[in-house]
Design an enzyme around this catalytic site. Structure first.
Site, PDB file in Angstrom:
ATOM      1  CG  ASP A 114      15.432 -36.096  52.444  1.00 32.93           C
ATOM      2  OD1 ASP A 114      15.375 -36.991  51.639  1.00 32.93           O
ATOM      3  OD2 ASP A 114      15.540 -34.826  52.166  1.00 32.93           O
ATOM      4  CG  HIS A 139      20.273 -42.745  54.338  1.00 34.69           C
ATOM      5  ND1 HIS A 139      21.597 -42.521  55.314  1.00 34.69           N
ATOM      6  CD2 HIS A 139      19.734 -41.560  54.153  1.00 34.69           C
ATOM      7  CE1 HIS A 139      21.372 -41.360  55.480  1.00 34.69           C
ATOM      8  NE2 HIS A 139      20.485 -40.697  54.762  1.00 34.69           N
ATOM      9  CG  ASP A 148      21.273 -54.141  53.507  1.00 34.68           C
ATOM     10  OD1 ASP A 148      20.747 -53.013  53.517  1.00 34.68           O
ATOM     11  OD2 ASP A 148      20.881 -55.099  54.160  1.00 34.68           O
ATOM     12  CD  GLU A 168      18.511 -40.801  50.745  1.00 33.08           C
ATOM     13  OE1 GLU A 168      19.606 -40.521  50.477  1.00 33.08           O
ATOM     14  OE2 GLU A 168      17.420 -40.108  51.009  1.00 33.08           O
TER      15      GLU A 168
HETATM   16  O1  9MR Z   1      20.050 -38.224  55.048  1.00 32.20           O
HETATM   17  C1  9MR Z   1      20.361 -37.239  53.662  1.00 32.20           C
HETATM   18  C2  9MR Z   1      20.014 -38.042  52.492  1.00 32.20           C
HETATM   19  O2  9MR Z   1      18.796 -37.968  52.488  1.00 32.20           O
HETATM   20  C3  9MR Z   1      20.661 -37.363  51.531  1.00 32.20           C
HETATM   21  O3  9MR Z   1      20.639 -37.895  50.294  1.00 32.20           O
HETATM   22  C4  9MR Z   1      22.044 -37.114  51.552  1.00 32.20           C
HETATM   23  C5  9MR Z   1      23.059 -36.177  50.659  1.00 32.20           C
HETATM   24  O4  9MR Z   1      22.298 -35.097  50.506  1.00 32.20           O
HETATM   25  O5  9MR Z   1      22.589 -36.484  52.740  1.00 32.20           O
HETATM   26  C6  9MR Z   1      21.963 -37.319  54.021  1.00 32.20           C
HETATM   27  O6  9MR Z   1      22.144 -36.347  55.033  1.00 32.20           O
HETATM   28  C7  9MR Z   1      23.444 -36.510  55.631  1.00 32.20           C
HETATM   29  C8  9MR Z   1      24.106 -35.114  55.371  1.00 32.20           C
HETATM   30  O7  9MR Z   1      24.187 -34.873  54.012  1.00 32.20           O
HETATM   31  C9  9MR Z   1      25.773 -35.089  56.101  1.00 32.20           C
HETATM   32  N1  9MR Z   1      25.291 -35.363  57.596  1.00 32.20           N
HETATM   33  C10 9MR Z   1      24.696 -36.768  57.794  1.00 32.20           C
HETATM   34  C11 9MR Z   1      23.392 -36.873  57.318  1.00 32.20           C
HETATM   35  C12 9MR Z   1      22.585 -37.917  57.491  1.00 32.20           C
HETATM   36  O8  9MR Z   1      23.262 -39.374  57.013  1.00 32.20           O
HETATM   37  O1  9MR Z   2      18.958 -38.782  43.377  1.00 32.61           O
HETATM   38  C1  9MR Z   2      19.914 -37.443  43.430  1.00 32.61           C
HETATM   39  C2  9MR Z   2      21.330 -37.898  42.955  1.00 32.61           C
HETATM   40  O2  9MR Z   2      20.863 -37.898  41.399  1.00 32.61           O
HETATM   41  C3  9MR Z   2      22.094 -36.743  43.238  1.00 32.61           C
HETATM   42  O3  9MR Z   2      23.518 -37.179  42.665  1.00 32.61           O
HETATM   43  C4  9MR Z   2      22.256 -36.700  44.626  1.00 32.61           C
HETATM   44  C5  9MR Z   2      23.210 -35.468  44.994  1.00 32.61           C
HETATM   45  O4  9MR Z   2      22.794 -34.220  44.754  1.00 32.61           O
HETATM   46  O5  9MR Z   2      21.079 -36.344  45.267  1.00 32.61           O
HETATM   47  C6  9MR Z   2      20.106 -37.274  45.253  1.00 32.61           C
HETATM   48  O6  9MR Z   2      18.671 -36.893  45.581  1.00 32.61           O
HETATM   49  C7  9MR Z   2      18.635 -36.787  47.151  1.00 32.61           C
HETATM   50  C8  9MR Z   2      18.311 -35.671  47.292  1.00 32.61           C
HETATM   51  O7  9MR Z   2      19.053 -34.437  47.110  1.00 32.61           O
HETATM   52  C9  9MR Z   2      17.720 -35.573  48.943  1.00 32.61           C
HETATM   53  N1  9MR Z   2      16.917 -36.468  49.400  1.00 32.61           N
HETATM   54  C10 9MR Z   2      17.508 -37.748  48.849  1.00 32.61           C
HETATM   55  C11 9MR Z   2      17.837 -38.061  47.530  1.00 32.61           C
HETATM   56  C12 9MR Z   2      18.253 -39.347  47.083  1.00 32.61           C
HETATM   57  O8  9MR Z   2      19.434 -39.630  47.578  1.00 32.61           O
END
Ligand code: 9MR
Ligand code: 9MR
Length: 590
Positions: free
Chosen positions: A190, A512, A554, A563
């Site tokens: 993100d 991701h 993957d 991600e």
């Molecule tokens: O892209 C987002 C990612 O960086 C975060 O780790 C993740 C969890 O918070 O959420 C992803 O975004 C998703 C969102 O939570 C739900 N709708 C789809 C988004 C993109 O796949």
């Molecule tokens: O790395 C984070 C993981 O420990 C948590 O369980 C998860 C859900 O809260 O979020 C991860 O961090 C994400 C962050 O919230 C948004 N940017 C992407 C991060 C990696 O997925």
């Protein structure tokens, strides 16, 4: 990256060999290579060399040249313990083979491994790429083809017009106040920028420099600042550090938890993602992590007074005012749900919520003490609040403080120091105990609890802890186990993937990561470590397996397993570069 051509050539040769074996109905079998798990990047001549084989009819394995000349014959040994699925593996140990060159492993009845190299500096390129990855994560700048190659892109998120969210309103900065907060690295797949996660990431890279200055000075990254007299790793860190500095409210020293959109962007290039950006509530975790990083940065950048005049002082001043704020407000958690009940717009991006701050206090106090040599920061801090030695993560930073105290021992006196040293060594011993009994002969494979969101960072952070233990004791055994975890990340694992984009023969191709999915370039941005096996499936993507170390796909939809993130790349960068720096110390363990 010239070696990319070498790898592509190797891939082709390998495909021909595989095709030949298959067509000639010889001793090969299609897909066999995936049953031979090894570090797909390669091996050091005098270091341990392990391959893990999933099944075999015979008890022998061979190291062969591309011309199929056998240069080493070894006995396969059954793993002491089964893997998490209950199956035993076969260990092919070719540590005793030292000759540099390009090879394949051959297992009768199974076939060939991917080709691999035995050489000095074998991880040098991937080690540098794992830092260069941060350049690709830069916000507020275009990536020039000169530095970014085919991953060049337009500038995204200038962040010069950022709104103070109602949750962060103060007298001097009411809601809607515009601040400028440019630069920084995108957190992950993100486009948001989170102080808590920046804290551990930036510090881990600073520590890599602090622990291996001579080696790191020589690592050239080809970034815009290269050649300016500052080591490239520090140049890259500065991109994020300068952003972090803008996240402190100069009126009170508190630090905003994050700079974010209200909702995650869609999958599009950064320049297309133009939703309004906010800084949200200040919090104790963010403010203390900030204080720790700024204190550490201050002592490192103090050595560059001509190149970076005034920077060390600014960092220390920022660290101190953050420290003061946190001591006045020692218990402000960032609770996104509660905030969303009260304020608009609602914020639904990553929370990085943490409610326990004793570890952040330990870390910030330790960095400030070492940087200033003043006893006052540790007064009132319980350095040993309990017996635990929790592996560092974004929410748990106690050991970052311990590492700093221990490696700077002697500059000031802390009465707990002998106990902290003892505990760090005991902790490293607990990581290595039984590691070679697991199916992949790694510390990472010891516990199914390691396989959660971002599991690959656990392998990396275990590696960092083991290298600290080596630095403390000089015992090379810790390095060998650290190398096991690097091998794990690069292919010796339950899925056979090399979890770093752009490297190895079976790398993750679909992380991701918004730019990698949106830029029209087939290859993902290189040097990025994916999160890795996580049976949690919080993203709703069905995984091919729920066995802890096989729970991976993957697929870019799978953000809970695939991600990428700055706090995962940092321990990879530390581990790979530290092992390169220390490669001559590596030797077999008995
Ligand atoms: O892209 C987002 C990612 O960086 C975060 O780790 C993740 C969890 O918070 O959420 C992803 O975004 C998703 C969102 O939570 C739900 N709708 C789809 C988004 C993109 O796949
Ligand atoms: O790395 C984070 C993981 O420990 C948590 O369980 C998860 C859900 O809260 O979020 C991860 O961090 C994400 C962050 O919230 C948004 N940017 C992407 C991060 C990696 O997925």
């Amino acid at each position: 990256m010239s070696n990319q051509y070498f790898r592509n050539a190797c891939r082709l040769i390998f495909l021909f060999i595989a095709l030949f074996c298959f067509c000639s109905n010889g001793y090969g079998q299609q897909g066999s290579e995936t049953k031979i798990r090894l570090d797909q990047v390669g091996f050091y001549p005098d270091a341990p060399k392990i391959a893990v084989i999933l099944s075999a009819n015979d008890s022998l394995f061979y190291v062969q040249t591309a011309e199929k000349t056998t240069v080493f014959t070894g006995h396969l040994k059954k793993s002491v313990k089964p893997d998490f699925a209950g199956d035993y593996t076969l260990i092919g140990d070719f540590t005793a083979f030292h000759k540099t060159g390009k090879y394949l492993l051959f297992v009768p009845g199974l076939g060939y491994s991917y080709p691999f190299e035995i050489n000095k500096n074998v991880h040098r390129e991937i080690a540098a790429a794992s830092i260069k990855a941060y350049y690709f994560m830069r916000a507020s700048t275009a990536l020039d083809p000169k530095f970014a190659g085919k991953w060049a892109r337009a500038e995204g998120h200038p962040d010069t017009v950022v709104l103070v969210h109602p949750s962060a309103a103060s007298d001097k900065r009411p809601a809607g106040t515009v601040i400028s907060s440019p630069r920084g690295w995108y957190d992950a797949g993100d486009y948001n920028k989170y102080i808590v996660n920046s804290g551990i990431s930036t510090s881990t890279l600073l520590s890599l420099y602090e622990d291996f200055p001579a080696y790191m000075k020589a690592v050239k990254l080809n970034i815009p600042e290269s050649g300016n007299g500052v080591p490239d790793i520090l140049n890259e860190v500065l991109w994020n550090l300068r952003w972090m500095l803008t996240m402190q409210d100069p009126n009170d020293g508190g630090v905003y938890h994050k700079l974010t959109n209200a909702e995650f962007d869609k999958f599009e290039m950064p320049d297309k993602a133009t939703a309004p950006r906010y800084v949200v509530q200040k919090g104790t975790a963010a403010t203390l992590d900030f204080a720790a990083v700024m204190a550490q940065a201050s002592r490192i950048f103090r050595k560059f007074p001509n190149e970076l005049p005034g920077l060390a002082d600014s960092c220390l001043k920022a660290a101190n005012s953050a420290w003061d704020w946190a001591n006045k407000k020692p218990n402000i958690a960032y609770e996104q749900n509660a905030i969303n009940q009260k304020f608009n717009p609602k914020i639904n991006t990553g929370a990085y919520g943490d409610r326990y701050f004793s570890d952040e206090f330990i870390w910030a106090a330790s960095e400030l003490t070492v940087t200033t040599n003043l006893p006052k920061y540790l007064e009132g801090i319980k350095l040993l609040p309990d017996d635990r030695m929790p592996l560092p993560t974004w929410s748990q930073v106690r050991l970052l403080g311990y590492y700093t105290l221990v490696k700077n021992a002697g500059t000031y006196s802390v009465k707990e120091l002998p106990e902290i040293k003892k505990r760090l060594i005991t902790f490293a011993d607990s990581l290595v105990a039984g590691a070679h009994e697991t199916a992949y002969e790694t510390a990472m494979d010891k516990s199914r609890r390691n396989f959660n969101w971002g599991s690959n960072s656990i392998a990396g952070n275990e590696g960092v802890a083991l290298i600290q233990a080596y630095k403390l004791t000089g015992d090379a055994k810790y390095l060998a186990y650290a190398l096991d975890n690097l091998d794990y990340l690069l292919g010796r694992n339950g899925t056979g993937y090399c979890y770093v984009t752009g490297y190895g023969f079976k790398p993750s191709m679909n992380p991701h990561h918004r730019p990698s999915q949106s830029d029209g370039v087939v290859d993902p941005v290189p040097g990025l470590l994916v999160g890795g096996p996580n049976p949690g499936m919080q993203d709703g993507v069905k995984l091919p397996s729920t066995v802890p170390d096989e729970a991976y796909i993957d697929d870019y939809h799978a953000y809970a397993a695939n991600e990428i993130a700055i706090n995962w790349n940092a321990p990879l960068a530390y581990l790979a570069n530290a092992l390169e720096a220390l490669q001559d110390k590596l030797k077999p363990v008995n």
